[in-house]
Design an enzyme around this catalytic site. Structure first.
Site, PDB file in Angstrom:
ATOM      1  N   GLU A  80       0.836  -1.198   0.000  1.00  0.00           N
ATOM      2  CA  GLU A  80       0.000   0.000   0.000  1.00  0.00           C
ATOM      3  C   GLU A  80       0.874   1.252   0.000  1.00  0.00           C
ATOM      4  OE1 GLU A  80      -3.700   2.262   0.713  1.00  0.00           O
ATOM      5  OE2 GLU A  80      -2.729   0.893  -0.659  1.00  0.00           O
ATOM      6  N   ASP A 108      -2.524  -5.053   0.683  1.00  0.00           N
ATOM      7  CA  ASP A 108      -1.822  -3.972   1.375  1.00  0.00           C
ATOM      8  C   ASP A 108      -0.437  -4.379   1.863  1.00  0.00           C
ATOM      9  OD1 ASP A 108      -3.934  -2.019   1.220  1.00  0.00           O
ATOM     10  OD2 ASP A 108      -5.019  -3.229   2.677  1.00  0.00           O
TER      11      ASP A 108
END
Length: 252
Positions: A80, A108
């Protein structure tokens, strides 16, 4: 809301959020709630990976900043915050190296200890509702889901919370602080209510139309944190910079 975000989050996080919104063609001057949500999500992802390493025996250990054990392997790879092209490059590299199944959507984080991708969620609603939405979207048992709320609740795949209780408590405390600071400034209700957010969005669009002809001054300032971060972004040892301690919200 924009002023609140710039005061309460690390400049590095703010600039990463700005780049993310620009990449998707979104205007942070109008979609200020989304700006705040992206910054919050980024910070939770960074806090999730803070201080977690893998030792020579393959065990997960916690090492505070300043510890001399600099050669330890970071437990989590942060995906992320990267632009989409770079993020997919990192994901493909992880899959080729570890044999992990390539996810359909960008996750992420990657957990090198458990050998799985992680999807982090931060919700203003009920955790179980948001969890189900994430699960229905991802449709993969290979990606681990971990949801946090601003009320201190959390939910994870098979009740496996990955982190120790203290690390998770840090995240919950930070989210609760953000909520309290928003509330003290009268921002929480619009942040948590989609209807109020739409009203603010329409108001922002109207205001932007009225101000379109006015001269503007653009800031060219780049934060020192980002200047340090950029050349290290592709370096696997960049975590000390990436995990810079986040700024606390100043008192009202």
């Amino acid at each position: 809301m924009e002023d609140f975000v710039r005061q309460c989050f690390n400049p590095m996080i703010v600039e990463l959020a700005e780049k993310t919104m620009k990449e998707y063609g979104e205007d942070l001057k109008i979609e200020t709630n989304k700006f705040a949500a992206i910054c919050t999500h980024l910070e939770v992802c960074f806090m999730y990976s803070d201080f977690h390493f893998i030792n020579e025996q393959g065990e997960s250990i916690i090492v505070e900043l300043g510890d001399p054990n600099a050669l330890l392997k970071h437990r989590f790879e942060i995906i992320e915050g990267r632009d989409r092209t770079m993020a997919w490059t990192v994901v493909n590299s992880i899959c080729n190296t570890t044999g992990a199944e390539k996810p359909k959507f960008l996750p992420d984080l990657y957990d090198y200890k458990e050998n799985r991708f992680i999807e982090i969620g931060v919700t203003r609603r009920e955790v179980h509702i948001y969890y189900l939405e994430k699960a229905n979207k991802i449709k993969s048992e290979k990606t681990h889901i971990h949801i946090f709320s601003f009320t201190g609740e959390e939910m994870a795949t098979k009740a496996d919370y990955t982190l120790d209780e203290e690390s998770r408590a840090r995240i919950k405390t930070r989210l609760f602080t953000i909520r309290q600071e928003m509330a003290s400034r009268g921002l929480w209700d619009s942040f948590v209510s989609p209807r109020e957010e739409k009203r603010q969005l329409k108001k922002g669009l109207k205001s932007q139309e009225q101000c379109a002809s006015l001269p503007t001054k653009v800031s060219r300032r780049t934060s020192p944190a980002l200047k340090i971060l950029e050349p290290m972004w592709m370096d696997s040892n960049r975590t000390a910079t990436l995990r810079a301690s986040c700024l606390k919200c100043p008192k009202k």
